[in-house]
Design an enzyme around this catalytic site. Structure first.
Site, PDB file in Angstrom:
ATOM      1  CG  ASP A 186      -1.989   1.088   1.145  1.00  0.00           C
ATOM      2  OD1 ASP A 186      -1.671   2.207   0.679  1.00  0.00           O
ATOM      3  OD2 ASP A 186      -3.141   0.824   1.526  1.00  0.00           O
ATOM      4  CB  ALA A 246     -11.102  -5.282  -4.421  1.00  0.00           C
ATOM      5  NE  ARG A 247     -16.229  -1.663  -6.815  1.00  0.00           N
ATOM      6  CZ  ARG A 247     -16.731  -1.926  -5.631  1.00  0.00           C
ATOM      7  NH1 ARG A 247     -16.523  -3.119  -5.072  1.00  0.00           N
ATOM      8  NH2 ARG A 247     -17.458  -1.021  -4.981  1.00  0.00           N
ATOM      9  CG  ASP A 270     -17.478 -12.369  -3.961  1.00  0.00           C
ATOM     10  OD1 ASP A 270     -18.272 -13.302  -4.171  1.00  0.00           O
ATOM     11  OD2 ASP A 270     -17.809 -11.300  -3.409  1.00  0.00           O
ATOM     12  CD  GLU A 275     -19.889  -7.924  -9.927  1.00  0.00           C
ATOM     13  OE1 GLU A 275     -20.289  -7.885  -8.773  1.00  0.00           O
ATOM     14  OE2 GLU A 275     -18.709  -7.744 -10.220  1.00  0.00           O
ATOM     15  CG  HIS A 294     -20.318  -8.653  -5.804  1.00  0.00           C
ATOM     16  ND1 HIS A 294     -20.157  -7.574  -6.633  1.00  0.00           N
ATOM     17  CD2 HIS A 294     -19.879  -8.245  -4.595  1.00  0.00           C
ATOM     18  CE1 HIS A 294     -19.659  -6.547  -5.961  1.00  0.00           C
ATOM     19  NE2 HIS A 294     -19.474  -6.942  -4.714  1.00  0.00           N
ATOM     20  CG  LEU A 295     -21.115 -15.233  -2.380  1.00  0.00           C
ATOM     21  CD1 LEU A 295     -20.297 -15.532  -1.143  1.00  0.00           C
ATOM     22  CD2 LEU A 295     -21.901 -16.470  -2.795  1.00  0.00           C
TER      23      LEU A 295
END
Length: 336
Positions: A186, A246-247, A270, A275, A294-295
Site C-alpha cells: 500500500d 474488491a473490484r 468474488d 461482473e 459477489h456474495l
C-alpha cells in the site's frame, strides 16, 4: 423550533430499502427524524419534487440515483447523507462535496463479512480444501495423508494483502489469530504504520513473488486498473492463490485466465470484469478457479448490521454529535 425532528427521506431502490431497512428499523428511525414517504428511487418524479424541498437528511442505499446539481437545487435544506452500504462513489457528486454536505457510510460494517469470507478462503486455499474435495469425489479413495508437502497447510505460510483499505485492515486483524506471515502493499502506508498493523511492508513485485496467497482489497481507480497485471501474476509461485473481493477490473482478467488455464496457480474470484462473465468466457471452465457471485459483502442477516450502523449514524447526526463514520472530502478520490 426546539425539539423539532429533522426531516429525512430514503433514497434507494425500494427492494434495497425493504431488505436493509425493515419496518422495525424504520420505526426506530422515526424516533429521531421525521421520515418522509415514499422511498425515492428516481429524483425526477412528482413524489421527489414534493419531498426533496424539505429534506435535511437523505438515508441512501443501493440504487440511489446521483445527487447532481439538479437534485441539489430541489433540496436546498439538504445537509447530510447517511449511506446504508459501502461505496458512495455512485451517487455522491462534486456538487455534494462543494456544498459541504456531511457524508457517512456503512463501509466499516460491510467490511466485516468481506473480511470473514476472505479469511475463510485464505485458510481453505492453503489447506487446498476445494481441489482435495473435488479429487476425493472423483477418486472415491484417499491419498496418503502423511505424504510430505511443504506447500500444504497454514503454518507459517505467507499472505500478501493488496491495500490497507477498510477490508484489508479487517483481514489483517483476523489473520493475527493464525501463524501466518503477512505482507502489505500500500503506497499510502509507511513503515511505522505497517509495523503497528503487525505486517511487513513490501513492494508490489516483492509481495507477488513471496506470497502463497495474494488477497486484493484495493479500490478501483485509474491508477489501480489492471494493477494485478500479467507481469505480477507471472511472479506468483507455483500453486499460489489469488483472491479478489474488491473490484474485477483491478485484475487483468485475460492474463489471469491464461495463467489459470495453464494450471500453475489458483484463484478465488468474488468479483470479475464484467461482473458476470459472458456464458462462453473460458474463465468458467477453469477448474482451479472458484467463482462466487459477489456474495462476500453483506447478505441475509448481515444486512441488519448495515441498518444498525446507519441508524446509529442518524442518531448521532440528529443529536448534533456528527457522524462516527464520516467520509471527508479529501478521501473522495480514494473511494472504492
Amino acid at each position: 423550533m426546539p425539539g423539532t425532528k429533522p426531516r429525512a427521506a430514503l433514497a434507494m431502490d425500494p427492494k434495497a430499502a425493504d431488505a436493509v431497512l425493515k419496518p422495525t428499523v424504520r420505526r426506530r428511525l422515526g424516533e429521531v427524524v421525521e421520515l418522509a414517504e415514499p422511498v425515492l428511487s428516481d429524483f425526477t418524479t412528482a413524489a421527489a419534487s414534493r419531498v426533496l424541498p424539505g429534506v435535511e437528511l437523505l438515508v441512501t442505499g443501493w440504487g440511489c440515483p446521483p445527487l447532481d446539481a439538479a437534485v441539489l437545487a430541489q433540496a436546498p435544506r439538504l445537509r447530510a447523507v447517511a449511506h446504508t452500504a459501502g461505496s458512495v462513489r455512485g451517487h455522491l457528486t462534486e456538487e455534494c462535496w462543494a456544498r459541504g454536505i456531511e457524508v457517512s457510510t456503512a463501509a466499516a460494517a460491510n467490511a466485516a463479512p468481506v473480511a470473514e469470507y476472505t479469511l475463510a478462503m485464505i485458510l481453505l486455499a492453503n489447506k487446498r480444501v476445494l481441489p482435495a474435495a473435488r479429487a476425493y469425489r472423483q477418486q472415491r479413495s484417499r491419498d496418503d495423508w502423511l505424504l510430505p508437502d511443504p506447500q500444504l497447510g497454514n503454518y507459517r505460510r505467507t499472505v500478501g494483502i493488496l491495500s490497507a483499505s477498510l477490508v484489508g485492515r479487517r483481514v489483517i486483524e483476523l489473520l493475527r489469530a493464525h501463524e501466518l506471515r503477512v505482507l502489505l502493499y500500500d503506497p499510502y502506508v509507511g513503515e511505522a504504520e505497517a509495523a503497528a498493523l503487525g505486517v511487513a511492508k513490501a513492494g508490489l513485485a516483492e509481495l507477488f513473488a513471496a506470497s502463497d496467497v495474494v488477497s486484493v482489497h484495493t479500490p478501483l481507480l485509474a491508477a489501480t486498473r489492471h494493477l494485478v497485471s500479467g507481469e505480477m501474476l507471472a511472479l506468483l509461485r507455483d500453486g499460489a492463490t489469488l483472491i479478489n473481493t474488491a473490484r474485477g477490473a483491478v485484475v487483468d482478467q485475460e492474463a489471469l485466465t491464461e495463467e489459470l488455464r495453464g494450471g500453475r496457480i489458483r484463484a478465488v474470484l468474488d468479483v470479475t470484469d464484467p461482473e458476470v462473465p459472458p456464458v462462453d468466457d473460458p474463465l468458467w471452465e477453469c477448474e482451479n478457479a472458484l467463482l462466487t457471485p459477489h456474495l462476500a459483502g453483506s447478505q441475509g442477516n448481515e444486512l441488519d448490521r448495515l441498518a444498525e450502523s446507519a441508524l446509529q449514524e442518524v442518531r448521532r447526526w440528529a443529536a448534533g454529535e456528527g457522524f462516527a463514520h464520516a467520509v471527508r472530502p479529501e478521501q473522495k478520490e480514494l473511494l472504492a
